[in-house]
Design a protein around this motif. Structure first.
Motif, PDB file in Angstrom:
ATOM      1  N   ASN A 460      42.413  26.722  38.853  1.00 54.52           N
ATOM      2  CA  ASN A 460      41.618  26.633  39.950  1.00 54.52           C
ATOM      3  C   ASN A 460      42.514  27.548  40.921  1.00 54.52           C
ATOM      4  N   ALA A 461      42.000  28.806  41.387  1.00 58.09           N
ATOM      5  CA  ALA A 461      42.452  29.658  42.416  1.00 58.09           C
ATOM      6  C   ALA A 461      42.197  29.305  43.896  1.00 58.09           C
ATOM      7  N   GLY A 462      42.303  28.219  44.395  1.00 57.19           N
ATOM      8  CA  GLY A 462      42.072  27.985  45.685  1.00 57.19           C
ATOM      9  C   GLY A 462      40.905  27.435  46.013  1.00 57.19           C
ATOM     10  N   HIS A 463      40.120  27.009  45.074  1.00 56.38           N
ATOM     11  CA  HIS A 463      38.572  26.609  45.080  1.00 56.38           C
ATOM     12  C   HIS A 463      38.318  25.313  45.336  1.00 56.38           C
ATOM     13  N   ASN A 464      37.045  24.988  46.079  1.00 57.37           N
ATOM     14  CA  ASN A 464      36.905  23.522  46.070  1.00 57.37           C
ATOM     15  C   ASN A 464      36.992  22.768  44.831  1.00 57.37           C
TER      16      ASN A 464
END
Length: 575
Positions: A460-464
Motif C-alpha cells: 500500500n503506497a499511501g492509498h485508502n
C-alpha cells in the motif's frame, strides 16, 4: 624406526596432504561463479591426482537420458559440445560411484576402457552429470583413499556448479531488470517529447531517431492509415517502396507477425524485414511497424516487441493528436482531444473484467470529467497468479490521465518480471519522482493473488486502506502495510509488504477517495468511511456486483447525483 612405523607416517603425511589439497580446492571452486571454471578444474585436478590419461565430464541436459560432453581430455571420438544419449537403469543415478564394467554399452558409446569409473555429480535434489575417469596409467585400481578423495571433490564441485548456475541466473535477471528500467525511462522521456509535438514531420524524425539510436535498427518502416489511405510516415534503409496491394497485405497479417512465416508480400523479403507489429486505436488497426534485424542480429524477444509496440503507440497517438489539431477550431480541437483521452484511458482499464477462477470479481470507474486520474487493473502473471491494482493520481483531466497512462505502462512492463511487489513499487516510485513535477503524485495499492488462490500479498503506497471482511465477521481488517505515496520523494526506505490468507466467504473492498469524500448537495458533509462500512455490512451476503452497485447507489443518493471526484471501486469475493 621400523618399516611399519615408517609406512604409518607416510600414510599420515599423504592423508594430511590430501586434506589440505581438498580444502584449498573446495575454497577455489565454491568461490567461483563460472561453471566452466569449476568443471575444467575438477577434471584437471582429478586426472592429475590419479595420473589418469583420459577423462571427461558429462552434464545432464534436463533429462536422465541426454548428456552434453562439457569437458574431455585424452584421445576420443567424441568432442566437447557433443550430446550423447545414455540410458542408465532406474535407481542407478542414486549411487555415488558407478563402474564401467557394470554398463558396457554406455562405456563403449563414450569410448571408455575397462577399469573406468563414473563419479555421480549431484546435489540433494538434482542429478547434474558425471565425472568419467579412465584407468590409472599404472593400471592399478583406485585405492579406498583415492576413491574417498574424488568422491569428496565431486560433492564440493556439485555444490559449486549449482551455486554458479544460480549466480548466472541472477545476473541474467538483473540484466533484464536493468534493461526494463532503461526502456521505461526511455519511453517516459519519449512520451514527453511526443506530447509536445504538433508537426508530423517532427514526429516521424523523432520516431526514426528512437529506432536508430535506442533499438539499433537500421531498416524499418512505419505505415499509418489516415482517412482510409495507407502511407509510410517514417522509414530507413528500404531498398524499394511497397505497392498499394502490399500495403493492404501488411494490415491483413497478425498483430505480431514474424516474417519467416508464410506470407504473400514480396516487399518484406526484398527489404529484409523480420518482424511486423500492428498498432491499434479504438480496437481498429490503423498502423503497422516493420523492422529488419537489429545490429546484433539477435532474434526479437517479447521485451523488444513490447518496447517497439509502446514506441509505435506513442508515435501513433501523437499523430492522431495532430490530425485533430489540423481539422478543428480551437474549441472543437480541445473537445476532441478530451474525448480521445477518455477513450484511451478507458482502453487502459480492463474491459471486460477478467475472470479469476474461484473468485467473484467486479469493478468500475466513474470519472467526474471526460478523463480522470483514477486507475485499476487486473493482470495475470506468468506463474498463474493475478495482480489487482488501484490508484488515484492527483488532479483531474488530461494531466492526471497521462500520468495514469504512464503508471499503467510501468505496471504492465513490471508484472511479467520475477521481482517482489515491494521492489517493483520502489522502482515505479523512483521513475515517477524523477519524471514528474513536484506537485504530481499517485496513491497506489496493488496485491497479488497466489496461483492456488489461498494468499494475497500486497503493498500500500499511501492509498485508502482496502478492507477485508472475513467470513462470519462484519468488522473490517484494513490493509495498510506499505509506504509513502508514489512520486512524493525518492525511495529512501524500502516499501513494506504483507500477506493475508484468503478463505471461502471472505470479501475484499478496494476504493479511491472519491467514494469517502463524496459531498452532500449542500457541500457540508462528506460520505466518509463509517457510512461506507455500514453500506457494505448490510450487503455482505450479496454478490460482488450487488455490493458494488449498492455502494454506488448509496453515494448517489447521499450526493443527489452530484459528483466532484472520480469514483473507483473493486469488490472481490472468495468463492
Amino acid at each position: 624406526m621400523d618399516t611399519k612405523t615408517s609406512l604409518s607416517n607416510t600414510e599420515e603425511r599423504q592423508s594430511r596432504f590430501e586434506l589440505r589439497t581438498l580444502l584449498e580446492t573446495s575454497r577455489m571452486l565454491i568461490e567461483s561463479q563460472e561453471p566452466d571454471f569449476v568443471l575444467n578444474n575438477l577434471l584437471l585436478i582429478t586426472m592429475g591426482k590419479l595420473l589418469v590419461p583420459k577423462g571427461m565430464i558429462l552434464i545432464n541436459k534436463g533429462s536422465n537420458h541426454f548428456y552434453l560432453v562439457s569437458k574431455i581430455k585424452g584421445k576420443s571420438d567424441l568432442g566437447e559440445e557433443d550430446v550423447v544419449q545414455l540410458e542408465f537403469p532406474e535407481g542407478e543415478l542414486d549411487r555415488t560411484v558407478l563402474k564401467a564394467e557394470e554398463f558396457p554399452e554406455i562405456s563403449k558409446k563414450l569410448g571408455l576402457p575397462a577399469g573406468s569409473i563414473f563419479f555421480n555429480l549431484r546435489t540433494t535434489n538434482h542429478h547434474l552429470g558425471f565425472l568419467c575417469l579412465g584407468p590409472k596409467g599404472n593400471k592399478q585400481p583406485l585405492t579406498a583413499s583415492e576413491l574417498e578423495f574424488i568422491e569428496s571433490l565431486t560433492i564440493i564441485s556439485s555444490v559449486a556448479i549449482a551455486n554458479s548456475r544460480m549466480f548466472q541466473e541472477l545476473r541474467l535477471i538483473n540484466r533484464k531488470l536493468d534493461r526494463k528500467v532503461h526502456d521505461l525511462n526511455t519511453l517516459l522521456e519519449l512520451s514527453k517529447d511526443f506530447n509536445m509535438m504538433v508537426d508530423r514531420d517532427e514526429i516521424a524524425r523523432t520516431f526514426k531517431f528512437a529506432m536508430l539510436g535506442q533499438m539499433l535498427i537500421r531498416t524499418f518502416f512505419f505505415v499509418l492509415e489516415i482517412d482510409g489511405e495507407k502511407s509510410i510516415v517514417s522509414s530507413s534503409g528500404l531498398k524499394e517502396q511497397p505497392t498499394e496491394k502490399e500495403l493492404n497485405t501488411l494490415f491483413e497479417l497478425e498483430d505480431v507477425f514474424y516474417c519467416d512465416e508464410d506470407h504473400d508480400c514480396p516487399f518484406l523479403e526484398k527489404n529484409g524485414i523480420k518482424l511486423l507489429i500492428a498498432l491499434r486505436f479504438q480496437n481498429e488497426k490503423i498502423g503497422v511497424v516493420g523492422v529488419g534485424a537489429p545490429a546484433n542480429n539477435e532474434p526479437y524477444g517479447k521485451e523488444q516487441v513490447n518496447f517497439l509496440q509502446s514506441l509505435g503507440n506513442l508515435a501513433l497517438l501523437t499523430i492522431q493528436k495532430t490530425l485533430l489539431l489540423e481539422e478543428r477550431i480551437e474549441k472543437q480541437r480541445m473537445e476532441e482531444e478530451l474525448n480521445l483521452a477518455k477513450t484511451i484511458q478507458q482502453g487502459l482499464l480492463p474491459s471486460p473484467i477478467p475472470t479469476i477462477e474461484g473468485f467473484d470479481l467486479e469493478a468500475t470507474n466513474i470519472s467526474s470529467r471526460q478523463v480522470g486520474g483514477d486507475y485499476f487493473d487486473v493482470l495475470e502473471t506468468p506463474d498463474n497468479g493475478h495482480i489487482l491494482a488501484i490508484a488515484d493520481v492527483t488532479g483531474k483531466g488530461v494531466p492526471a490521465s497521462l500520468l495514469m497512462a504512464n503508471l499503467q505502462s510501468m505496471l504492465h512492463a513490471l508484472a511479467p518480471i520475477d521481482i517482489t511487489l515491494a521492489e517493483a513499487t520502489g522502482s515505479i516510485n523512483d521513475i515517477i519522482h524523477k519524471n514528474t513535477p513536484a506537485d504530481k503524485f499517485i496513491t497506489f495499492f496493488w496485491g497479488k493473488i497466489s496461483a492456488d488462490g489461498k494468499q494475497f500479498n500486497y503493498v500500500n503506497a499511501g492509498h485508502n486502506n482496502p478492507m477485508l471482511f472475513k467470513k462470519g465477521s462484519k468488522e473490517p481488517i484494513e490493509l495498510d502495510a506499505g509506504g509513502v505515496i508514489l512520486g512524493a520523494m525518492p525511495s529512501m526506505m524500502p516499501y513494506d509488504s504483507a500477506s493475508i490468507d484468503l478463505e471461502a466467504g471472505d470479501t475484499l473492498i478496494f476504493y479511491t477517495d472519491g467514494v469517502t469524500e463524496a459531498m452532500n448537495p449542500e457541500q457540508t458533509e462528506e460520505y466518509e468511511e463509517e457510512r461506507l462500512i455500514r453500506c457494505i455490512q448490510s450487503h455482505l451476503d450479496k454478490s460482488s456486483d450487488e455490493i458494488m452497485n449498492a455502494v454506488i447507489d448509496d453515494i448517489m443518493d447521499f450526493s443527489d447525483g452530484i459528483q466532484y471526484d472520480d469514483i473507483t471501486i473493486l469488490v472481490l469475493k472468495v468463492n
